[in-house]
Design an enzyme around this catalytic site. Structure first.
Site, PDB file in Angstrom:
ATOM      1  N   HIS A   1      12.841  11.878   4.077  1.00  0.00           N
ATOM      2  CA  HIS A   1      12.230  13.231   4.594  1.00  0.00           C
ATOM      3  C   HIS A   1      12.106  14.013   3.532  1.00  0.00           C
ATOM      4  O   HIS A   1      10.908  14.702   3.035  1.00  0.00           O
ATOM      5  CB  HIS A   1      13.005  13.703   5.718  1.00  0.00           C
ATOM      6  CG  HIS A   1      11.923  14.715   6.411  1.00  0.00           C
ATOM      7  ND1 HIS A   1      10.664  14.290   6.898  1.00  0.00           N
ATOM      8  CD2 HIS A   1      11.497  16.220   6.098  1.00  0.00           C
ATOM      9  CE1 HIS A   1       9.968  15.455   7.273  1.00  0.00           C
ATOM     10  NE2 HIS A   1      10.442  16.354   6.807  1.00  0.00           N
TER      11      HIS A   1
ATOM     12  N   GLU B   1      11.577  13.032   0.307  1.00  0.00           N
ATOM     13  CA  GLU B   1      10.844  12.497  -0.195  1.00  0.00           C
ATOM     14  C   GLU B   1       9.370  12.732   0.117  1.00  0.00           C
ATOM     15  O   GLU B   1       8.507  13.116  -0.811  1.00  0.00           O
ATOM     16  CB  GLU B   1      10.849  10.992  -0.184  1.00  0.00           C
ATOM     17  CG  GLU B   1       9.730  10.435  -0.786  1.00  0.00           C
ATOM     18  CD  GLU B   1       9.571  10.217  -2.135  1.00  0.00           C
ATOM     19  OE1 GLU B   1      10.395  10.410  -2.683  1.00  0.00           O
ATOM     20  OE2 GLU B   1       8.424  10.043  -2.675  1.00  0.00           O
TER      21      GLU B   1
ATOM     22  N   ARG C   1       1.259   1.199  15.384  1.00  0.00           N
ATOM     23  CA  ARG C   1       0.972   0.954  14.020  1.00  0.00           C
ATOM     24  C   ARG C   1       1.346  -0.324  13.349  1.00  0.00           C
ATOM     25  O   ARG C   1       2.087  -1.284  14.057  1.00  0.00           O
ATOM     26  CB  ARG C   1       1.517   2.131  13.062  1.00  0.00           C
ATOM     27  CG  ARG C   1       2.983   1.913  12.905  1.00  0.00           C
ATOM     28  CD  ARG C   1       3.744   3.417  12.484  1.00  0.00           C
ATOM     29  NE  ARG C   1       3.559   3.200  10.933  1.00  0.00           N
ATOM     30  CZ  ARG C   1       4.479   3.792  10.228  1.00  0.00           C
ATOM     31  NH1 ARG C   1       5.388   4.731  10.680  1.00  0.00           N
ATOM     32  NH2 ARG C   1       4.439   3.970   8.941  1.00  0.00           N
TER      33      ARG C   1
ATOM     34  N   SER D   1      -1.848  27.205  -4.946  1.00  0.00           N
ATOM     35  CA  SER D   1      -1.416  28.792  -5.248  1.00  0.00           C
ATOM     36  C   SER D   1      -2.121  29.022  -6.623  1.00  0.00           C
ATOM     37  O   SER D   1      -2.060  30.391  -6.891  1.00  0.00           O
ATOM     38  CB  SER D   1      -0.100  28.962  -5.074  1.00  0.00           C
ATOM     39  OG  SER D   1       0.496  28.550  -3.890  1.00  0.00           O
TER      40      SER D   1
ATOM     41  N   SER E   1      13.600   6.482 -13.130  1.00  0.00           N
ATOM     42  CA  SER E   1      12.398   7.358 -13.763  1.00  0.00           C
ATOM     43  C   SER E   1      12.335   8.659 -13.355  1.00  0.00           C
ATOM     44  O   SER E   1      12.350   9.902 -13.855  1.00  0.00           O
ATOM     45  CB  SER E   1      11.046   6.560 -13.798  1.00  0.00           C
ATOM     46  OG  SER E   1      10.174   7.283 -13.962  1.00  0.00           O
ATOM     47  N   SER E   2      12.419   8.814 -12.007  1.00  0.00           N
ATOM     48  CA  SER E   2      12.079   9.896 -11.368  1.00  0.00           C
ATOM     49  C   SER E   2      13.238  11.034 -11.539  1.00  0.00           C
ATOM     50  O   SER E   2      12.789  12.068 -12.000  1.00  0.00           O
ATOM     51  CB  SER E   2      12.152   9.783  -9.756  1.00  0.00           C
ATOM     52  OG  SER E   2      10.961   9.033  -9.346  1.00  0.00           O
TER      53      SER E   2
ATOM     54  N   LYS F   1       2.947  30.062   4.153  1.00  0.00           N
ATOM     55  CA  LYS F   1       2.318  29.393   3.046  1.00  0.00           C
ATOM     56  C   LYS F   1       0.702  29.711   3.515  1.00  0.00           C
ATOM     57  O   LYS F   1      -0.008  30.154   2.632  1.00  0.00           O
ATOM     58  CB  LYS F   1       2.573  28.325   2.500  1.00  0.00           C
ATOM     59  CG  LYS F   1       4.018  28.268   1.944  1.00  0.00           C
ATOM     60  CD  LYS F   1       4.291  27.060   1.100  1.00  0.00           C
ATOM     61  CE  LYS F   1       5.157  26.933   0.217  1.00  0.00           C
ATOM     62  NZ  LYS F   1       4.720  27.826  -1.091  1.00  0.00           N
TER      63      LYS F   1
ATOM     64  N   THR G   1       5.965  26.985   6.469  1.00  0.00           N
ATOM     65  CA  THR G   1       4.819  25.968   6.207  1.00  0.00           C
ATOM     66  C   THR G   1       3.615  27.217   6.532  1.00  0.00           C
ATOM     67  O   THR G   1       2.655  27.439   6.055  1.00  0.00           O
ATOM     68  CB  THR G   1       4.698  24.815   6.802  1.00  0.00           C
ATOM     69  OG1 THR G   1       6.032  24.187   6.743  1.00  0.00           O
ATOM     70  CG2 THR G   1       3.492  24.383   6.528  1.00  0.00           C
TER      71      THR G   1
ATOM     72  N   HIS H   1      14.388  13.025  12.833  1.00  0.00           N
ATOM     73  CA  HIS H   1      13.149  12.975  13.586  1.00  0.00           C
ATOM     74  C   HIS H   1      12.264  11.886  13.454  1.00  0.00           C
ATOM     75  O   HIS H   1      11.368  11.698  14.217  1.00  0.00           O
ATOM     76  CB  HIS H   1      12.383  14.196  13.556  1.00  0.00           C
ATOM     77  CG  HIS H   1      11.893  14.573  12.089  1.00  0.00           C
ATOM     78  ND1 HIS H   1      11.523  15.702  11.770  1.00  0.00           N
ATOM     79  CD2 HIS H   1      11.119  13.962  11.293  1.00  0.00           C
ATOM     80  CE1 HIS H   1      10.950  15.716  10.333  1.00  0.00           C
ATOM     81  NE2 HIS H   1      10.820  14.498  10.207  1.00  0.00           N
ATOM     82  N   HIS H   2      12.646  11.064  12.535  1.00  0.00           N
ATOM     83  CA  HIS H   2      11.866   9.796  12.239  1.00  0.00           C
ATOM     84  C   HIS H   2      12.462   8.587  13.074  1.00  0.00           C
ATOM     85  O   HIS H   2      12.173   7.516  13.143  1.00  0.00           O
ATOM     86  CB  HIS H   2      12.009   9.300  10.801  1.00  0.00           C
ATOM     87  CG  HIS H   2      11.287  10.240   9.429  1.00  0.00           C
ATOM     88  ND1 HIS H   2       9.821  10.026   9.358  1.00  0.00           N
ATOM     89  CD2 HIS H   2      11.888  11.196   9.138  1.00  0.00           C
ATOM     90  CE1 HIS H   2       9.709  10.916   8.763  1.00  0.00           C
ATOM     91  NE2 HIS H   2      10.904  11.853   8.237  1.00  0.00           N
TER      92      HIS H   2
ATOM     93  N   HIS I   1       0.883  -1.266  -0.074  1.00  0.00           N
ATOM     94  CA  HIS I   1      -0.113   0.060  -0.229  1.00  0.00           C
ATOM     95  C   HIS I   1       0.961   1.311  -0.105  1.00  0.00           C
ATOM     96  O   HIS I   1       0.694   2.071  -0.850  1.00  0.00           O
ATOM     97  CB  HIS I   1      -0.860  -0.017   1.304  1.00  0.00           C
ATOM     98  CG  HIS I   1      -1.515   1.522   1.551  1.00  0.00           C
ATOM     99  ND1 HIS I   1      -2.693   1.831   0.838  1.00  0.00           N
ATOM    100  CD2 HIS I   1      -1.271   2.223   2.530  1.00  0.00           C
ATOM    101  CE1 HIS I   1      -2.750   3.042   1.100  1.00  0.00           C
ATOM    102  NE2 HIS I   1      -2.216   3.289   2.397  1.00  0.00           N
TER     103      HIS I   1
ATOM    104  N   TYR J   1       8.567  15.881   1.089  1.00  0.00           N
ATOM    105  CA  TYR J   1       8.411  17.040   0.552  1.00  0.00           C
ATOM    106  C   TYR J   1       8.285  17.176  -0.928  1.00  0.00           C
ATOM    107  O   TYR J   1       7.494  18.021  -1.674  1.00  0.00           O
ATOM    108  CB  TYR J   1       9.287  18.138   0.988  1.00  0.00           C
ATOM    109  CG  TYR J   1       9.287  18.320   2.583  1.00  0.00           C
ATOM    110  CD1 TYR J   1       8.231  17.641   3.325  1.00  0.00           C
ATOM    111  CD2 TYR J   1      10.304  19.125   3.260  1.00  0.00           C
ATOM    112  CE1 TYR J   1       8.213  18.003   4.804  1.00  0.00           C
ATOM    113  CE2 TYR J   1      10.004  19.439   4.727  1.00  0.00           C
ATOM    114  CZ  TYR J   1       9.012  18.634   5.222  1.00  0.00           C
ATOM    115  OH  TYR J   1       8.892  18.720   6.567  1.00  0.00           O
TER     116      TYR J   1
ATOM    117  N   ASP K   1       7.267  22.157 -25.727  1.00  0.00           N
ATOM    118  CA  ASP K   1       7.225  20.832 -25.432  1.00  0.00           C
ATOM    119  C   ASP K   1       8.158  20.675 -24.107  1.00  0.00           C
ATOM    120  O   ASP K   1       8.650  21.821 -23.904  1.00  0.00           O
ATOM    121  CB  ASP K   1       7.491  19.687 -26.612  1.00  0.00           C
ATOM    122  CG  ASP K   1       6.752  18.415 -26.070  1.00  0.00           C
ATOM    123  OD1 ASP K   1       7.128  18.081 -24.991  1.00  0.00           O
ATOM    124  OD2 ASP K   1       6.315  17.927 -26.971  1.00  0.00           O
TER     125      ASP K   1
ATOM    126  N   TRP L   1       6.815   0.250   4.306  1.00  0.00           N
ATOM    127  CA  TRP L   1       7.434   0.875   3.090  1.00  0.00           C
ATOM    128  C   TRP L   1       8.874   1.478   3.384  1.00  0.00           C
ATOM    129  O   TRP L   1       9.483   1.880   2.388  1.00  0.00           O
ATOM    130  CB  TRP L   1       6.628   1.951   2.487  1.00  0.00           C
ATOM    131  CG  TRP L   1       6.499   3.175   3.101  1.00  0.00           C
ATOM    132  CD1 TRP L   1       6.114   3.641   4.350  1.00  0.00           C
ATOM    133  CD2 TRP L   1       7.193   4.307   2.721  1.00  0.00           C
ATOM    134  NE1 TRP L   1       6.123   4.902   4.607  1.00  0.00           N
ATOM    135  CE2 TRP L   1       7.017   5.286   3.737  1.00  0.00           C
ATOM    136  CE3 TRP L   1       8.089   4.625   1.755  1.00  0.00           C
ATOM    137  CZ2 TRP L   1       7.757   6.518   3.676  1.00  0.00           C
ATOM    138  CZ3 TRP L   1       8.704   5.971   1.496  1.00  0.00           C
ATOM    139  CH2 TRP L   1       8.692   6.807   2.431  1.00  0.00           C
TER     140      TRP L   1
END
Lengths: 518, 394
Positions: free
Chosen positions: A246, A248, A443, A261, A162-163, A324, A321, A295-296, A69, A250, A98, A134
């Site tokens: 991390h 990632e 979890r 926006s 790819s990314s 924004k 943040t 922090h993870h 998932h 964002y 293009d 994951w």
């Protein structure tokens, strides 16, 4: 301008296309397919958690579902959707004909289905698919992993390639292909946020590739990068993973900021408040994303100095943040608002993402994190930032730009119904997770103690509502593509941006001569 | 069908009423519900908030959590308040005319600086709590905790007391064949016992994959990592039973390795400790005893339920591990069987090395049990001394 030649016919059009609109469309459909697949995995999880006890699946399969998932949603649904939007919109927004590297564009899309076929095929292999979450912490994902982990590693490598190619293309397009007069500080914020996101991707995808390569070496070639028994270090894995991980998260939210926006000013009929500060805030968030990864890992037993540094740095993210959110609210303030479907999704994005931000701030407080860490409170937090954050913004973008893409207006009543079903489903699913998390439910467990039963039951009902609403979304999109009221070129009332100056539907080739920029 | 609908409706109603009460509940820490005895269970069922716990540290963390929560709530009220005000007052349908403003350096500066100040105010108590949590010096009792797939091992350092703690909820409860007990999934065969008002230091590590030792009432959560020894501490103030769970995904049975801590008065603890030492003494004496087939079988069945059932199934039918019914191990040469139990299986990390997890009596019993249960009927049996001889000779 105009169609010198239209698209090729048949399947070859899609296989060999170098057209940014075709590739954008393919990315979006692929993303939606992965969204449904990842959603089915999620519903297996929620069905099992509907009541205490093991009813539907075995724990080992449950773990494969949580893993798949996460992978399907992060790498299959959200990232390709943003790349699809980038492909469709960036050339039209900066007045380019293009993408800068069209053949690579084709390649970076077409390797994705293979990556996910490889990944999904592991579910049918002996020993099952990846079952280590994951975040695939070693040594559960190395020494103790099922044999299919090698396929998982190759799939990650392909997604990463790819990314990276997609990002190089986006940077090259933005920096080189803007119409004369389109200075950087005149670019729409979606373009800005994607420019910054692309740099983040180029910075961290190779780190992920290094991480899985070290796993591959540990599994097959006798090294011990992550094995304590061989002199390696399981915590090293987490540092490397989260140095990717991390930024990632964002990567999955900055383009969403760009979408909000664009949409909020249109329906507030008022220019975006604080454009420049939005750009600086995005850049600050991107910078901070590189110095908060641990922090993870507050509970791995870091020295107190590290603990304090990562706590302070993480709390700092609240500042840009906040800027924004304040800017979006100020854009709405004293505007002249209407609430079409894209605006509803955008407003829900601001509110619910802020709630996710608040729980993020709570999680940043290291001592409190000792109680929150690895509980459903964390699950609630990141689903509040990702579902209303990334997913809602993508849906908002689809409703907002779909008339431009296909030339037909969607049915407003159906769109609003989809919004409300999703909104209710989302909150019923994820809000109770805050409670069970605080009450102590870890979890990634397939079964739980009796006191968590009621809220889990509610969450499961919400999940099915949310899931089925997305089938409804598919129906609305197909209905719009097949017919409906014709969209005007502007589609909305005085929207800002070059994409609204071209006809609806957008011709196969646009801006073959650069448009004049005011 | 109608019954289900009715139940659903009453449940939704209950949820709705709870949600309405949410602000009150949070403010009082759920004590409104706990006021009458009848409501205690209900309060636990609908538990909404973090526990205050039973240590000074856990209360401090709770206060910190509530402080940050309320700051967030107030920021939310202001920001969302302005948003909803705009959405109601500044809509096109009521004839709102859009203003033209779109930037203000002063405002941008203000909403950068003010949040930064609020963050500093949050960071001060957080830092002081963290420093306290990290002070693991001068402990009265040291307990080593080792995470295994999927059980906890406790060792009282310097006391010669140590044991494994397994989930005691039965498979039948998990699979819904019998009703679930009050402490479903949060109960163990041997809890960790500690005295109150003593500083206990936990030294936490793992034997295979990562685990995390977490007891919410103690506000202790530390990852158990192979190759590392993490430390944490607690001083429990009230006697009682405190329950927790493994908090780091550790494989298949991650959801089934709970933690139970019994905190008791110093004297009770000393008695318990003496009892444990006595038990160890008796166990040592029993190592040279001879047991009857029935004794071995009965003991072996218990050992099997606690250690083997997760992978090999309730009736030895297999699952994650191979079937034990008529298998080459359980019905083959007995030395081979002992070898697998004592040394594990080369190249197979899932099968534990039970030689250093189970004592010789348990090993002899469980092997005897497996060779005679489920129609294996080998008829042979082992005594603890056989295991000892095997270990010596290898």
């Amino acid at each position: 301008m105009g169609d010198h030649h239209g698209p090729a016919k048949g399947f070859g059009r899609w296989l060999f296309t170098t057209n940014h609109k075709d590739i954008g469309t393919m990315y979006l459909w692929f993303s939606f397919a992965m969204f449904l697949l990842g959603g089915v995995f999620a519903l297996v999880i929620r069905a099992e958690l509907f009541q205490p006890g093991l009813q539907l699946v075995r724990p080992e399969f449950f773990n494969q579902m949580t893993t798949m998932h996460g992978l399907a949603m992060v790498f299959g649904a959200v990232m390709p959707a943003f790349l699809g939007l980038a492909n469709w919109l960036i050339p039209m927004m900066v007045g380019a004909p293009d993408m800068a590297l069209p053949r690579m564009n084709n390649w970076s899309f077409w390797i994705l289905p293979f990556a996910f076929a490889l990944l999904a095929s592991t579910l049918f292999m002996e020993g099952g698919g990846p079952n280590f979450g994951w975040t695939f912490y070693a040594p559960l994902s190395t020494t103790y992993a099922p044999p299919s982990v090698t396929y998982f590693i190759f799939a990650i490598h392909i997604m990463g390639a790819s990314s990276i190619m997609g990002s190089i293309n986006i940077i090259a397009t933005i920096l080189n292909m803007r119409a004369p007069g389109m200075t950087l500080m005149k670019m729409p914020l979606f373009v800005w946020t994607w420019l910054i996101t692309a740099y983040l991707l180029i910075a961290v995808m190779p780190v992920l590739a290094g991480c899985v390569t070290m796993m591959l070496m540990d599994i097959h070639f006798g090294t011990s990068f992550f094995s304590a028994a061989g002199g390696g270090d399981p915590i090293l894995f987490q540092h490397v993973f989260w140095f990717f991980g991390h930024p990632e998260v964002y990567i999955m939210i900055l383009p969403a900021f760009g979408i909000a926006s664009a949409i909020i000013p249109t329906f507030a009929r008022k220019p975006l408040f604080g454009y420049a500060s939005m750009v600086y805030a995005t850049a600050s968030i991107a910078f901070l994303s590189f110095i908060v990864w641990a922090h993870h890992m507050f509970t791995v037993g870091m020295p107190i100095a590290g603990e304090l540094f990562f706590m302070y740095a993480t709390m700092l993210i609240a500042v840009p943040t906040g800027v924004k959110v304040f800017n979006w609210v100020s854009t709405m303030f004293r505007g002249s608002m209407t609430f079409e479907t894209p605006m509803l999704f955008a407003i829900a994005f601001v509110i619910l993402f802020s709630i996710g931000g608040f729980s993020g701030l709570m999680l940043a407080i290291a001592p409190a994190d000792f109680q929150y860490h690895d509980t459903y409170f964390v699950v609630a937090h990141f689903h509040y930032v990702l579902v209303p954050g990334a997913i809602f913004s993508i849906m908002a973008a689809v409703y907002y730009w779909l008339p431009k893409w296909c030339g037909n207006m969607y049915d407003e009543r159906l769109g609003k119904a989809h919004f409300w079903l999703s909104f209710i489903g989302l909150n019923v699913t994820f809000f109770p997770m805050h409670f069970v998390g605080l009450a102590g439910m870890p979890r990634r467990i397939p079964d739980y103690a009796l006191q968590f039963a009621d809220f889990n039951q509610i969450a499961s009902m919400g999940a099915f509502l949310f899931g089925f609403s997305q089938v409804f979304f598919l129906f609305i999109v197909i209905k719009t593509i097949r017919g409906g009221a014709k969209a005007t070129d502007e589609v909305w009332e005085n929207p800002e941006g070059l994409e609204w100056t071209i006809p609806s539907p957008a011709p196969y080739h646009t801006f073959t001569t650069p448009p004049p920029i005011k | 069908m109608r019954l289900i609908t009715k139940q659903l409706a009453s449940k939704l109603l209950l949820v709705f009423s709870r949600l309405m009460m949410l602000p009150v509940l949070l403010m009082t820490g759920g004590q409104v519900l706990a006021a009458s005895d009848a409501a205690v269970d209900e309060a636990q069922r609908w538990g909404l908030n973090m526990t205050e716990g039973v240590t000074a540290v856990s209360r401090e963390i709770y206060d910190l959590h509530m402080l940050i929560f309320w700051i967030c709530v107030w920021i939310g009220v202001v920001v969302f308040g302005i948003m909803f005000y705009s959405m109601i007052m500044h809509r096109k349908s009521v004839g709102a005319v859009p203003a033209k403003f779109h930037e203000s350096t002063a405002v941008e500066l203000a909403w950068t600086i003010v949040p930064a100040i609020i963050l500093v105010l949050m960071a001060i108590p957080a830092t002081s709590s963290l420093i306290k949590i990290y002070d693991t010096t001068e402990a009265d009792i040291d307990i080593k905790i080792v995470g295994h797939q999927w059980k906890w091992q406790y060792e009282y350092l310097g006391q010669d007391v140590g044991f494994f703690s397994n989930l005691s909820t039965s498979q039948d409860e998990i699979y819904g064949l019998v009703p679930k007990g009050e402490h479903y999934l949060l109960e163990v065969d041997e809890p960790l016992v500690i005295p109150i008002n003593k500083k206990i230091r936990f030294l936490i590590t793992a034997n295979d994959v990562l685990h995390a030792w977490w007891v919410p009432a103690l506000a202790v959560k530390r990852d158990a990592i192979p190759g590392y020894i993490n430390d944490a501490w607690t001083i429990v103030e009230e006697p009682g039973t405190y329950r927790g769970q493994c908090a780091e995904l550790c494989g298949k049975e991650h959801g089934f390795m709970p933690i139970v801590v019994e905190a008791m008065e110093e004297q009770d603890y000393q008695n318990w400790l003496a009892g444990k030492k006595q038990e160890a003494e008796e166990l040592r004496a029993a190592m040279s005893q001879t047991f009857s087939m029935d004794e071995l079988y009965a003991r072996g069945e218990k050992v099997y339920q606690a250690n083997c059932v997760a992978c090999h199934g309730v009736n030895g039918e297999g699952g994650l591990g191979p079937s034990l019914v008529g298998s080459g191990i359980t019905t083959g040469p007995i030395d081979n069987h002992i070898n697998v139990m004592v040394n594990g299986v080369a190249g197979n990390v899932v099968m534990p090395v039970f030689g250093n997890q189970l004592n010789n009596i348990d090993l002899a019993s469980v092997i005897t049990f497996k060779r005679n249960a489920w129609g294996n009927n080998m008829g042979d049996q082992l005594q603890p001394v056989d295991i000892l001889t095997f270990k010596k000779n290898q």
